[in-house]
Design a protein around this motif. Structure first.
Motif, PDB file in Angstrom:
ATOM      1  N   TYR A   1       0.834  -1.201   0.000  1.00 55.26           N
ATOM      2  CA  TYR A   1       0.000   0.000   0.000  1.00 55.26           C
ATOM      3  C   TYR A   1       0.870   1.253   0.000  1.00 55.26           C
ATOM      4  CZ  TYR A   1      -3.385   3.471   1.613  1.00 55.26           C
ATOM      5  OH  TYR A   1      -4.176   4.585   1.741  1.00 55.26           O
ATOM      6  N   THR A   2       2.002   1.183   0.716  1.00 54.45           N
ATOM      7  CA  THR A   2       2.915   2.324   0.784  1.00 54.45           C
ATOM      8  C   THR A   2       3.425   2.700  -0.584  1.00 54.45           C
ATOM      9  OG1 THR A   2       3.612   1.751   3.035  1.00 54.45           O
ATOM     10  CG2 THR A   2       5.076   3.172   1.763  1.00 54.45           C
ATOM     11  N   ASN A   3       3.849   1.699  -1.364  1.00 55.06           N
ATOM     12  CA  ASN A   3       4.336   1.988  -2.712  1.00 55.06           C
ATOM     13  C   ASN A   3       3.202   2.454  -3.631  1.00 55.06           C
ATOM     14  OD1 ASN A   3       7.111   1.634  -2.668  1.00 55.06           O
ATOM     15  ND2 ASN A   3       6.995  -0.572  -2.994  1.00 55.06           N
ATOM     16  N   ALA A   4       2.040   1.836  -3.472  1.00 53.09           N
ATOM     17  CA  ALA A   4       0.915   2.151  -4.353  1.00 53.09           C
ATOM     18  C   ALA A   4       0.386   3.564  -4.134  1.00 53.09           C
ATOM     19  CB  ALA A   4      -0.216   1.146  -4.145  1.00 53.09           C
ATOM     20  N   THR A   5       0.605   4.122  -2.947  1.00 47.50           N
ATOM     21  CA  THR A   5       0.057   5.443  -2.631  1.00 47.50           C
ATOM     22  C   THR A   5       1.128   6.515  -2.463  1.00 47.50           C
ATOM     23  OG1 THR A   5       0.037   4.874  -0.256  1.00 47.50           O
ATOM     24  CG2 THR A   5      -1.979   4.462  -1.524  1.00 47.50           C
ATOM     25  N   SER A   6       2.390   6.173  -2.740  1.00 45.85           N
ATOM     26  CA  SER A   6       3.466   7.156  -2.637  1.00 45.85           C
ATOM     27  C   SER A   6       3.388   8.118  -3.816  1.00 45.85           C
ATOM     28  CB  SER A   6       4.831   6.450  -2.625  1.00 45.85           C
ATOM     29  OG  SER A   6       5.874   7.381  -2.829  1.00 45.85           O
ATOM     30  N   MET A   7       3.087   9.382  -3.565  1.00 44.95           N
ATOM     31  CA  MET A   7       2.956  10.342  -4.657  1.00 44.95           C
ATOM     32  C   MET A   7       4.272  10.524  -5.397  1.00 44.95           C
ATOM     33  SD  MET A   7       0.994  12.108  -6.449  1.00 44.95           S
ATOM     34  CE  MET A   7      -0.479  11.900  -5.433  1.00 44.95           C
ATOM     35  N   LYS A   8       5.378  10.581  -4.678  1.00 43.92           N
ATOM     36  CA  LYS A   8       6.683  10.715  -5.340  1.00 43.92           C
ATOM     37  C   LYS A   8       6.968   9.492  -6.211  1.00 43.92           C
ATOM     38  CE  LYS A   8       9.213  13.821  -2.242  1.00 43.92           C
ATOM     39  NZ  LYS A   8      10.419  13.984  -1.385  1.00 43.92           N
ATOM     40  N   GLY A   9       6.603   8.323  -5.693  1.00 43.00           N
ATOM     41  CA  GLY A   9       6.818   7.106  -6.461  1.00 43.00           C
ATOM     42  C   GLY A   9       5.974   7.074  -7.724  1.00 43.00           C
ATOM     43  N   LEU A  10       4.711   7.467  -7.601  1.00 46.10           N
ATOM     44  CA  LEU A  10       3.821   7.484  -8.761  1.00 46.10           C
ATOM     45  C   LEU A  10       4.284   8.509  -9.792  1.00 46.10           C
ATOM     46  CD1 LEU A  10       0.389   7.214  -6.912  1.00 46.10           C
ATOM     47  CD2 LEU A  10       1.469   5.449  -8.299  1.00 46.10           C
ATOM     48  N   GLN A  11       4.712   9.664  -9.320  1.00 44.44           N
ATOM     49  CA  GLN A  11       5.208  10.683 -10.240  1.00 44.44           C
ATOM     50  C   GLN A  11       6.463  10.208 -10.961  1.00 44.44           C
ATOM     51  OE1 GLN A  11       5.614  13.982  -7.524  1.00 44.44           O
ATOM     52  NE2 GLN A  11       3.523  14.716  -7.890  1.00 44.44           N
ATOM     53  N   TRP A  12       7.310   9.479 -10.250  1.00 42.88           N
ATOM     54  CA  TRP A  12       8.520   8.947 -10.895  1.00 42.88           C
ATOM     55  C   TRP A  12       8.155   7.896 -11.941  1.00 42.88           C
ATOM     56  CZ3 TRP A  12      11.003   4.152 -11.238  1.00 42.88           C
ATOM     57  CH2 TRP A  12      12.286   4.190 -11.788  1.00 42.88           C
ATOM     58  N   LEU A  13       7.169   7.066 -11.658  1.00 44.36           N
ATOM     59  CA  LEU A  13       6.742   6.058 -12.630  1.00 44.36           C
ATOM     60  C   LEU A  13       6.216   6.712 -13.900  1.00 44.36           C
ATOM     61  CD1 LEU A  13       4.983   3.423 -10.328  1.00 44.36           C
ATOM     62  CD2 LEU A  13       7.140   3.151 -11.558  1.00 44.36           C
ATOM     63  N   VAL A  14       5.439   7.785 -13.750  1.00 47.71           N
ATOM     64  CA  VAL A  14       4.954   8.518 -14.917  1.00 47.71           C
ATOM     65  C   VAL A  14       6.134   9.096 -15.697  1.00 47.71           C
ATOM     66  CG1 VAL A  14       3.690  10.568 -15.681  1.00 47.71           C
ATOM     67  CG2 VAL A  14       2.699   9.057 -13.961  1.00 47.71           C
ATOM     68  N   PHE A  15       7.099   9.648 -14.983  1.00 50.23           N
ATOM     69  CA  PHE A  15       8.305  10.211 -15.588  1.00 50.23           C
ATOM     70  C   PHE A  15       9.047   9.144 -16.399  1.00 50.23           C
ATOM     71  CE2 PHE A  15      12.932  11.260 -14.744  1.00 50.23           C
ATOM     72  CZ  PHE A  15      13.019  12.266 -15.697  1.00 50.23           C
ATOM     73  N   VAL A  16       9.183   7.951 -15.843  1.00 50.38           N
ATOM     74  CA  VAL A  16       9.899   6.871 -16.521  1.00 50.38           C
ATOM     75  C   VAL A  16       9.131   6.381 -17.747  1.00 50.38           C
ATOM     76  CG1 VAL A  16      10.613   4.448 -16.310  1.00 50.38           C
ATOM     77  CG2 VAL A  16      11.212   6.083 -14.532  1.00 50.38           C
ATOM     78  N   VAL A  17       7.822   6.159 -17.585  1.00 53.37           N
ATOM     79  CA  VAL A  17       7.022   5.652 -18.703  1.00 53.37           C
ATOM     80  C   VAL A  17       7.048   6.633 -19.865  1.00 53.37           C
ATOM     81  CG1 VAL A  17       4.696   5.068 -19.455  1.00 53.37           C
ATOM     82  CG2 VAL A  17       5.532   4.225 -17.261  1.00 53.37           C
ATOM     83  N   LYS A  18       6.868   7.915 -19.583  1.00 53.90           N
ATOM     84  CA  LYS A  18       6.893   8.913 -20.648  1.00 53.90           C
ATOM     85  C   LYS A  18       8.268   8.991 -21.292  1.00 53.90           C
ATOM     86  CE  LYS A  18       3.131  12.014 -19.304  1.00 53.90           C
ATOM     87  NZ  LYS A  18       2.738  13.394 -18.948  1.00 53.90           N
ATOM     88  N   SER A  19       9.316   8.929 -20.478  1.00 48.81           N
ATOM     89  CA  SER A  19      10.676   8.984 -21.018  1.00 48.81           C
ATOM     90  C   SER A  19      10.964   7.794 -21.917  1.00 48.81           C
ATOM     91  CB  SER A  19      11.700   9.035 -19.873  1.00 48.81           C
ATOM     92  OG  SER A  19      11.565  10.224 -19.126  1.00 48.81           O
ATOM     93  N   TYR A  20      10.500   6.620 -21.505  1.00 44.99           N
ATOM     94  CA  TYR A  20      10.716   5.430 -22.334  1.00 44.99           C
ATOM     95  C   TYR A  20       9.968   5.552 -23.658  1.00 44.99           C
ATOM     96  CZ  TYR A  20      11.148   0.595 -23.780  1.00 44.99           C
ATOM     97  OH  TYR A  20      11.436  -0.533 -24.510  1.00 44.99           O
TER      98      TYR A  20
END
Length: 225
Positions: free
Chosen positions: A157-176
């Motif tokens: 739940y911690t990873n799923a709701t971490s705003m910094k983590g989610l923002q980083w995932l969006v950053f990575v997906v868009k960059s890829y």
């Protein structure tokens, strides 16, 4: 060779003519470089050129050409960002395993910057590209066939709701998507939970668009290795 219609070939050649003097010798190791960026923009040369020039700037920013020889990953990422190369399938897809459930993304973002994590991710992609070329001895074509497995067992739940983590995932997906177009054959998500479903929905809501078909387990064929 990739089969192309006459208009598509003309678009690829035109993109090459416009940008050849700006790409590096390292980039030209990917024999499908100009084709991939054209295809990602439906062979609209102006849009493909804009995308490729942004990619060239991005490569300079992250020093991609020398990454495999000069980049030294921080020990915390080597130890706790859990991912490994597995194998090649019979049809040439490179499979990389990513332990999403066992990786404390929130903790990693406390100990490393978003950019440092991004560099580590790029390092994996570039190392896999080099491994694919060596395996197939055909620069270009094997780079289209990238097939990661994301394991969400114990995804918290911690990873799923971490705003910094989610923002980083969006950053990575868009960059890829912007910098490695037309290289992903498929991605497999295993042991997913409601936590993963919520994360997936949140990323999609941030206008990260891609063509995807989600298959239930009964429809998935096990890759032949």
């Amino acid at each position: 060779m990739i089969p192309m219609e006459a208009a598509e070939k003309e678009a690829v050649e035109e993109l090459k003519r416009r940008t050849l003097s700006d790409v590096t010798p390292k980039m030209l190791e990917d024999e499908l470089l100009f084709y991939r960026f054209c295809k990602a923009r439906d062979f609209n040369v102006s849009q493909a050129e804009s995308m490729l020039r942004k990619h060239i700037s991005w490569r300079k920013e992250f020093q991609i050409d020398t990454m495999l020889s000069q980049y030294k990953p921080p020990e915390v990422l080597v130890k706790y960002a859990l991912s490994s190369f597995l194998c090649f399938t019979k049809d040439g897809a490179l499979i990389r395993y990513v332990d999403c459930g066992g990786t404390d993304l929130k903790g990693l973002l406390r100990s490393s910057s978003k950019i440092e994590l991004m560099k580590y991710f790029i390092h994996f992609v570039e190392d896999d590209a080099k491994r694919a070329i060596a395996h197939h001895n055909k620069p270009g074509f094997p780079l289209l066939m990238y097939a990661p497995i994301f394991d969400f067992r114990d995804f918290t739940y911690t990873n799923a709701t971490s705003m910094k983590g989610l923002q980083w995932l969006v950053f990575v997906v868009k960059s890829y998507m912007d910098n490695y177009p037309e290289k992903l054959k498929y991605a497999m998500f295993i042991n997913d939970t409601i936590m993963f479903d919520n994360t997936y929905s949140w990323i999609h809501s941030k206008q990260v668009y891609y063509n995807a078909r989600i298959k239930p387990p009964a429809e998935i064929e096990t890759p032949s290795v």
